[in-house]
Design an enzyme around this catalytic site. Structure first.
Site, PDB file in Angstrom:
ATOM      1  N   ASP A   4      24.631  42.249  21.434  1.00 38.66           N
ATOM      2  CA  ASP A   4      23.390  41.885  20.739  1.00 38.66           C
ATOM      3  C   ASP A   4      23.003  42.925  19.689  1.00 38.66           C
ATOM      4  O   ASP A   4      21.845  43.316  19.594  1.00 38.66           O
ATOM      5  CB  ASP A   4      22.260  41.705  21.757  1.00 38.66           C
ATOM      6  CG  ASP A   4      21.061  40.940  21.183  1.00 38.66           C
ATOM      7  OD1 ASP A   4      21.253  40.198  20.188  1.00 38.66           O
ATOM      8  OD2 ASP A   4      19.954  41.088  21.709  1.00 38.66           O
ATOM      9  N   LYS A   6      21.777  44.155  16.368  1.00 38.29           N
ATOM     10  CA  LYS A   6      20.939  43.641  15.284  1.00 38.29           C
ATOM     11  C   LYS A   6      20.016  44.777  14.860  1.00 38.29           C
ATOM     12  O   LYS A   6      19.889  45.776  15.579  1.00 38.29           O
ATOM     13  CB  LYS A   6      20.161  42.406  15.733  1.00 38.29           C
ATOM     14  CG  LYS A   6      19.277  42.639  16.943  1.00 38.29           C
ATOM     15  CD  LYS A   6      18.666  41.336  17.427  1.00 38.29           C
ATOM     16  CE  LYS A   6      17.919  41.572  18.743  1.00 38.29           C
ATOM     17  NZ  LYS A   6      17.432  40.318  19.288  1.00 38.29           N
ATOM     18  N   ASN A   9      17.670  46.485  17.287  1.00 36.35           N
ATOM     19  CA  ASN A   9      18.262  47.242  18.383  1.00 36.35           C
ATOM     20  C   ASN A   9      18.866  48.563  17.912  1.00 36.35           C
ATOM     21  O   ASN A   9      19.676  49.173  18.606  1.00 36.35           O
ATOM     22  CB  ASN A   9      19.321  46.415  19.117  1.00 36.35           C
ATOM     23  CG  ASN A   9      18.696  45.358  19.990  1.00 36.35           C
ATOM     24  OD1 ASN A   9      17.530  45.433  20.328  1.00 36.35           O
ATOM     25  ND2 ASN A   9      19.479  44.366  20.353  1.00 36.35           N
ATOM     26  N   ASP A  26      18.870  48.827  23.898  1.00 38.30           N
ATOM     27  CA  ASP A  26      18.894  47.510  24.534  1.00 38.30           C
ATOM     28  C   ASP A  26      20.303  47.084  24.955  1.00 38.30           C
ATOM     29  O   ASP A  26      20.926  46.237  24.329  1.00 38.30           O
ATOM     30  CB  ASP A  26      18.260  46.448  23.637  1.00 38.30           C
ATOM     31  CG  ASP A  26      18.045  45.132  24.365  1.00 38.30           C
ATOM     32  OD1 ASP A  26      18.233  45.087  25.600  1.00 38.30           O
ATOM     33  OD2 ASP A  26      17.683  44.144  23.702  1.00 38.30           O
TER      34      ASP A  26
END
Length: 93
Positions: A4, A6, A9, A26
């Site tokens: 994830d 992005k 993060n 995260d």
């Protein structure tokens, strides 16, 4: 694999010398590759930064994070997300 990556993060951390360095946060969706070398089928992450093979459920490996980094760099350089407009996930299911 992070699964994830992005912009939200990635944070900046100040060192004792006052320099800023990027830090990835995260790790809730993070995973490791299976010992037998097989590909993962877990569909997770943010659609705007996820690799096509992840969204199409074709099986994936660590290269999905490389794709996400490329999407982030593109957005940083151009000021626009890699994919603009409507994104239809149901087509890939």
């Amino acid at each position: 694999m992070h699964h994830d990556l992005k912009p939200t993060n990635i944070m900046l951390q100040e060192s004792s010398a006052g320099e800023l360095k990027p830090v990835i946060i995260d790790f809730g969706l993070a995973n490791t590759m299976p010992a037998d070398g097989s590909k993962l089928k877990l569909r997770c992450g943010s659609a705007g930064y996820a690799a096509p093979e992840l969204l199409a459920n074709l099986g994936h490996d660590t290269q999905i994070d490389v794709y996400s980094v490329g999407s982030i760099v593109y957005q940083m350089l151009s000021g626009c997300p890699l994919f603009n407009g409507r994104y239809k996930l149901q087509m890939l299911a």
